[in-house]
Design a protein around this motif. Structure first.
Motif, mmCIF file in Angstrom:
data_model
loop_
_atom_site.group_PDB
_atom_site.id
_atom_site.type_symbol
_atom_site.label_atom_id
_atom_site.label_comp_id
_atom_site.label_asym_id
_atom_site.label_seq_id
_atom_site.Cartn_x
_atom_site.Cartn_y
_atom_site.Cartn_z
ATOM 1 N N UNK A 6 -30.403 4.192 -79.307
ATOM 2 C CA UNK A 6 -29.591 3.385 -78.382
ATOM 3 C C UNK A 6 -30.350 3.269 -77.058
ATOM 4 N N UNK A 7 -30.346 2.048 -76.482
ATOM 5 C CA UNK A 7 -30.995 1.824 -75.198
ATOM 6 C C UNK A 7 -29.989 2.015 -74.074
ATOM 7 N N UNK A 8 -30.379 2.767 -73.027
ATOM 8 C CA UNK A 8 -29.492 3.084 -71.913
ATOM 9 C C UNK A 8 -30.087 2.554 -70.617
ATOM 10 N N UNK A 9 -29.269 1.811 -69.886
ATOM 11 C CA UNK A 9 -29.624 1.467 -68.518
ATOM 12 C C UNK A 9 -29.172 2.613 -67.604
ATOM 13 N N UNK A 10 -29.531 2.521 -66.340
ATOM 14 C CA UNK A 10 -29.133 3.572 -65.390
ATOM 15 C C UNK A 10 -27.614 3.668 -65.292
ATOM 16 N N UNK A 11 -26.942 2.518 -65.248
ATOM 17 C CA UNK A 11 -25.473 2.527 -65.143
ATOM 18 C C UNK A 11 -24.826 3.125 -66.395
ATOM 19 N N UNK A 12 -25.415 2.824 -67.551
ATOM 20 C CA UNK A 12 -24.859 3.388 -68.782
ATOM 21 C C UNK A 12 -25.011 4.907 -68.809
ATOM 22 N N UNK A 13 -26.153 5.395 -68.297
ATOM 23 C CA UNK A 13 -26.347 6.841 -68.254
ATOM 24 C C UNK A 13 -25.336 7.501 -67.309
ATOM 25 N N UNK A 14 -25.086 6.852 -66.193
ATOM 26 C CA UNK A 14 -24.112 7.397 -65.224
ATOM 27 C C UNK A 14 -22.712 7.407 -65.835
ATOM 28 N N UNK A 15 -22.331 6.291 -66.465
ATOM 29 C CA UNK A 15 -20.996 6.215 -67.081
ATOM 30 C C UNK A 15 -20.853 7.248 -68.206
ATOM 31 N N UNK A 16 -21.927 7.422 -68.994
ATOM 32 C CA UNK A 16 -21.878 8.404 -70.082
ATOM 33 C C UNK A 16 -21.730 9.815 -69.528
ATOM 34 N N UNK A 292 -36.200 11.341 -70.688
ATOM 35 C CA UNK A 292 -37.200 10.265 -70.722
ATOM 36 C C UNK A 292 -37.523 9.733 -69.334
ATOM 37 N N UNK A 293 -36.609 9.876 -68.374
ATOM 38 C CA UNK A 293 -36.859 9.332 -67.024
ATOM 39 C C UNK A 293 -37.229 10.422 -66.034
ATOM 40 N N UNK A 294 -37.223 11.704 -66.445
ATOM 41 C CA UNK A 294 -37.628 12.781 -65.548
ATOM 42 C C UNK A 294 -39.125 12.660 -65.271
ATOM 43 N N UNK A 295 -39.499 12.628 -63.996
ATOM 44 C CA UNK A 295 -40.896 12.483 -63.594
ATOM 45 C C UNK A 295 -41.360 11.057 -63.469
ATOM 46 N N UNK A 296 -40.507 10.077 -63.790
ATOM 47 C CA UNK A 296 -40.868 8.666 -63.652
ATOM 48 C C UNK A 296 -40.799 8.251 -62.177
ATOM 49 N N UNK A 297 -41.632 7.275 -61.817
ATOM 50 C CA UNK A 297 -41.621 6.778 -60.434
ATOM 51 C C UNK A 297 -40.298 6.108 -60.106
ATOM 52 N N UNK A 298 -39.744 5.415 -61.088
ATOM 53 C CA UNK A 298 -38.451 4.758 -60.890
ATOM 54 C C UNK A 298 -37.419 5.452 -61.775
ATOM 55 N N UNK A 299 -36.630 6.408 -61.213
ATOM 56 C CA UNK A 299 -35.669 7.150 -62.037
ATOM 57 C C UNK A 299 -34.519 6.299 -62.543
ATOM 58 N N UNK A 300 -34.406 5.062 -62.002
ATOM 59 C CA UNK A 300 -33.314 4.196 -62.442
ATOM 60 C C UNK A 300 -33.743 3.227 -63.533
ATOM 61 N N UNK A 301 -34.908 3.493 -64.131
ATOM 62 C CA UNK A 301 -35.390 2.592 -65.186
ATOM 63 C C UNK A 301 -34.612 2.843 -66.476
ATOM 64 N N UNK A 302 -34.769 1.905 -67.407
ATOM 65 C CA UNK A 302 -34.092 2.044 -68.691
ATOM 66 C C UNK A 302 -34.764 3.131 -69.527
ATOM 67 N N UNK A 303 -33.978 3.698 -70.437
ATOM 68 C CA UNK A 303 -34.515 4.725 -71.336
ATOM 69 C C UNK A 303 -33.789 4.624 -72.675
ATOM 70 N N UNK A 304 -34.313 5.342 -73.635
ATOM 71 C CA UNK A 304 -33.725 5.309 -74.976
ATOM 72 C C UNK A 304 -33.230 6.701 -75.372
#
Length: 351
Positions: A6-16, A292-304
């Motif tokens: 499943x693909x997650x945007x930043x908002x989806x991760x927050x809501x989850x 998947x977004x830990x250590x990324x320059x943009x922590x609000x990027x999409x992840x799976x």
């Protein structure tokens, strides 16, 4: 093969994360409720322990107590994981612990399922326990002076009045036992002596029942002696006087009471089991997507996120191997054997 990606945007991760935070707190409350129900059921079974023959039925409340305690602990940890997933500075400290936590929580769900099914499957054991226990309770009803049986009469009377029942199967069970103590029998009375002599075991048997069998809804004073003798009472027909005594046996009444209680508890635990599976699935997706977004320059990027990285059997094997390596503290570390080159150099040095 990745399972259920499943693909997650930043908002989806927050809501989850927020949804899981609330569900985990709800599961903590249901864990408290399960623990309380286990304590309540155990107290109810203890209250009637004098008319129960074995302790196997205590497996149900004991299991509920353990399930309640573990549910509170595991879901409180789930609250912390879902809360820290919103803060990427705190989430890395869970690295290496989330997977064992999810595995242990998944195994815990089987214990929840077992507790739920056990609540439905103990009817046979409870029936057998009550059958023998009530039979002995009626048999020892008169032994108010015998140590260990002093309160048997009071227990039986309270049960018959509280559950509106009489005897083990019905009121006729009292006809087969001597429930009046010898200390209250007048052996100078010819009727008493004749009744005792007429019995092979020398017991004083009558077609009567204790006062606790009387139904207060009866329009006439309770007839508890010479119940089957129509001529002993005016305007009386014992086969039609159903209001005179409680017609239900105490085994049936107690069995209905406890099985109804266990069925309600079993249904509640089953709903908690479904909720727990939902929490575990959500935490699995959230942990993978957040890592998947830990250590990324943009922590609000999409992840799976995914449920399993490989097939079920392969995942089970890899997880078991990883857990064994992580928790095998007693393994002795052996030093590697010296190589041939090292041995040759040592020989040269000695020369």
């Amino acid at each position: 093969m990745v399972l259920l990606k499943v693909k997650f945007t930043f908002q989806k991760r927050v809501h989850l994360a927020q949804t899981l935070w609330m569900l985990c707190w709800l599961s903590v409350l249901t864990g408290i409720l399960t623990f309380a129900l286990g304590i309540y059921l155990k107290c109810e079974l203890k209250r009637q322990s004098e008319v129960m023959d074995n302790t196997d039925i205590h497996l149900v409340p004991n299991t509920l107590i353990v399930v309640g305690l573990l549910s509170m602990l595991l879901n409180f940890i789930g609250v912390k994981i879902s809360s820290d997933s919103l803060d990427l500075a705190k989430f890395p400290r869970w690295k290496g612990y989330v997977e064992p936590y999810l595995v242990f929580s998944f195994l815990f769900t089987f214990l929840m399922l077992f507790a739920s099914l056990l609540s439905y499957l103990m009817r046979g054991n409870l029936d057998a326990s009550l059958k023998i226990g009530l039979r002995n309770g009626i048999r020892f009803y008169k032994d108010t002076d015998t140590p260990g049986r002093c309160y048997q009469k009071r227990t039986i009377d309270h049960i018959q009045m509280e559950f509106q029942c009489c005897g083990n199967n019905n009121y006729k069970d009292w006809f087969d036992v001597q429930w009046i103590s010898n200390r209250y029998l007048d052996f100078n009375n010819k009727e008493v002596r004749d009744r005792i002599k007429s019995n092979v075991d020398g017991r004083y048997l009558i077609d009567g029942v204790p006062f606790s069998c009387c139904n207060p809804n009866s329009p006439r004073p309770c007839i508890q002696r010479q119940i089957t003798n129509n001529s002993a009472h005016f305007n009386y027909e014992f086969q039609t006087e159903e209001l005179n005594l409680w017609m239900t046996g105490c085994r049936e009444a107690l069995l209905s009471y406890y099985t109804g209680m266990m069925a309600t508890i079993g249904t509640s635990v089953l709903l908690c089991y479904v909720t727990q599976l939902g929490v575990l699935t959500g935490l699995r997706y959230l942990s993978i997507a957040t890592e998947a977004v830990v250590g990324q320059e943009n922590p609000e990027c999409d992840s799976e996120g995914y449920l399993l990285e490989k097939g079920p059997l392969e995942t089970l094997y890899v997880t078991a191997k990883a857990l064994k390596a992580k928790f095998n503290f007693n393994q002795v570390q052996t030093e590697p054997a010296p190589t041939e080159t090292a041995v040759t150099e040592d020989n040269k040095t000695e020369k």
